[in-house]
Design an enzyme around this catalytic site. Structure first.
Site, short mmCIF file in Angstrom:
data_model
loop_
_atom_site.label_atom_id
_atom_site.label_comp_id
_atom_site.label_asym_id
_atom_site.label_seq_id
_atom_site.Cartn_x
_atom_site.Cartn_y
_atom_site.Cartn_z
N ARG A 103 0.83 -1.20 0.00
CA ARG A 103 0.00 0.00 0.00
C ARG A 103 0.86 1.25 0.00
O ARG A 103 0.57 2.23 -0.68
CB ARG A 103 -0.93 0.00 1.22
N ILE A 104 1.94 1.22 0.78
CA ILE A 104 2.81 2.38 0.86
C ILE A 104 3.57 2.57 -0.44
O ILE A 104 3.72 3.69 -0.94
CB ILE A 104 3.77 2.24 2.05
N ALA A 140 10.49 0.52 6.42
CA ALA A 140 9.66 -0.67 6.47
C ALA A 140 9.86 -1.40 7.80
O ALA A 140 9.21 -1.09 8.80
CB ALA A 140 9.97 -1.58 5.28
N ARG A 141 10.78 -2.36 7.81
CA ARG A 141 11.10 -3.10 9.03
C ARG A 141 12.59 -3.35 9.06
O ARG A 141 13.22 -3.63 8.03
CB ARG A 141 10.34 -4.43 9.09
N GLU A 175 15.56 -2.73 17.60
CA GLU A 175 14.97 -1.39 17.72
C GLU A 175 14.52 -1.15 19.15
O GLU A 175 13.69 -1.92 19.65
CB GLU A 175 13.78 -1.27 16.76
N HIS A 210 11.56 5.72 14.37
CA HIS A 210 10.32 5.07 13.91
C HIS A 210 9.15 6.07 13.90
O HIS A 210 8.08 5.81 14.46
CB HIS A 210 9.99 3.88 14.82
N ILE A 211 9.38 7.18 13.22
CA ILE A 211 8.36 8.24 13.17
C ILE A 211 7.64 8.31 11.84
O ILE A 211 6.74 9.13 11.66
CB ILE A 211 8.98 9.62 13.45
N ALA A 212 8.01 7.45 10.88
CA ALA A 212 7.41 7.56 9.55
C ALA A 212 5.91 7.31 9.58
O ALA A 212 5.14 7.98 8.90
CB ALA A 212 8.08 6.58 8.58
#
Length: 351
Positions: free
Chosen positions: A188-189, A268-269, A297, A316-318
């Site tokens: 989706r992204i 992503a991850r 993380e 991890h602010i995206a």
């Protein structure tokens, strides 16, 4: 005197979030106003919504028994088993202010029981993905302008200094005649980002085994294999999920194929990338990295990534942050309103 139609009874909703104060961060004013038109919920003595963490707690038995909908989100995982479902005869839908509503089920039996009853599921994954696409879009443009290097050098020199001939120092800067590569572009992204990139003059390569060349072209991109994306792109943006087959998919070989001066962007991850291989490649100074996610993380305090001048780290602010959370809150309120009115859900989640 004309006869007036009595207003229909409102639905009853319960909230389930962990930690419980997430409900206040996700539900903004618009969400509360929308929900109040169609639903009631239990409040504490201060007027705050009561959030259910334990569906087996007898203190919650009455509200569980009359619930028509559950509004849930992050942290509320594996809470509902078949016993709980049996205690919720009125339940019509589970609406999540997160990427998946079915995470609230304790096991496959509970999920199957909910499906057999026709309990609708809806999530806010699409809306949560929009800020990620925006984060990537912004960083792609900035990285191609060498914004981060320029900002650092300008501060160090406290003026133009050796930058008298800026055009020579930054001869390769710009968002023209550049290529962006998306890995797992069919997410989706990834699809949203491809749409946004059509506004630029950038060429886009897309690695996605489940997209045809024609479908890829409809997003203004060119379908390519992973080696081509890695070797031909000035920016490589990762959009792979954290599933076992894709962990470490970007390893020493893939990183070695990147152009000198290219940037790896990971929103992503963390486990998609072999971090030992990444650190080794970054130490050469040959490539750059913008990492919103890492593995582990957060990073340990002694990770060399903290001090590398060619690495940008964000915590991890995206994804949805701050006011962006309110978009998901409004969505869950609107989904409850749609379903209660007998209208199709906009973001229905399939079992």
């Amino acid at each position: 005197m004309s006869q007036q139609t009595a207003p229909s009874a409102k639905s009853f909703v319960i909230f389930s979030f962990r930690p419980t104060d997430l409900v206040d961060k996700i539900m903004g004013d618009d969400a509360w106003r929308t929900l109040e038109h169609v639903a009631d919920w239990d409040r504490d003595e201060n007027g705050n919504p009561i959030v259910v963490e334990n569906f087996h707690d007898s203190a919650n038995a009455e509200r569980i028994a009359k619930a028509d909908y559950i509004i849930t989100g992050w942290g509320a995982e594996h809470l509902i088993d078949t016993t709980v479902l049996d205690a919720m005869p009125n339940l019509k839908g589970i609406v999540a202010a997160s990427g998946a509503a079915d995470r609230i089920f304790a096991d496959a039996d509970a999920k199957s029981a909910a499906q057999s009853r026709g309990i609708a599921l809806s999530n806010s994954g699409y809306l949560n993905g929009l800020p990620v696409a925006e984060y990537c879009f912004a960083n792609i443009l900035l990285a191609n302008k060498q914004f981060f290097r320029a900002e650092r050098m300008y501060h160090e020199q406290r003026g133009w200094g050796a930058w008298v001939d800026v055009q020579s120092i930054f001869a390769n800067v710009g968002n023209y005649e550049k290529t962006v590569g998306l890995v797992c572009a069919s997410s989706r992204i990834g699809r949203r980002l491809m749409t946004m990139l059509q506004m630029t003059r950038l060429d886009v390569l897309a690695y996605a085994i489940d997209m045809s060349a024609d479908e890829t072209a409809s997003y203004g991109a060119i379908k390519a294999d992973l080696d081509t994306v890695m070797s031909q792109s000035d920016i490589v943006s990762l959009h792979a999920p954290d599933i076992p087959p894709l962990r470490g998919m970007i390893g020493a070989h893939e990183l070695s194929e990147m152009k000198d001066g290219a940037t790896l962007l990971n929103s992503a991850r963390g486990r998609v990338v072999d971090h030992n291989a990444l650190i080794a490649e970054l130490k050469t100074g040959r490539i750059n990295a913008i990492l919103d996610v890492t593995w582990p993380e957060p990073l340990p305090s002694d990770s060399p990534l903290w001090d590398m001048p060619n690495v940008i780290l964000t915590p991890h602010i995206a994804g949805s942050t701050g006011t962006e959370l309110h978009a998901m809150g409004l969505n869950v309120a609107q989904e409850v309103a749609r379903h209660a009115a007998g209208k199709p859900l906009r973001f229905r989640e399939e079992y």
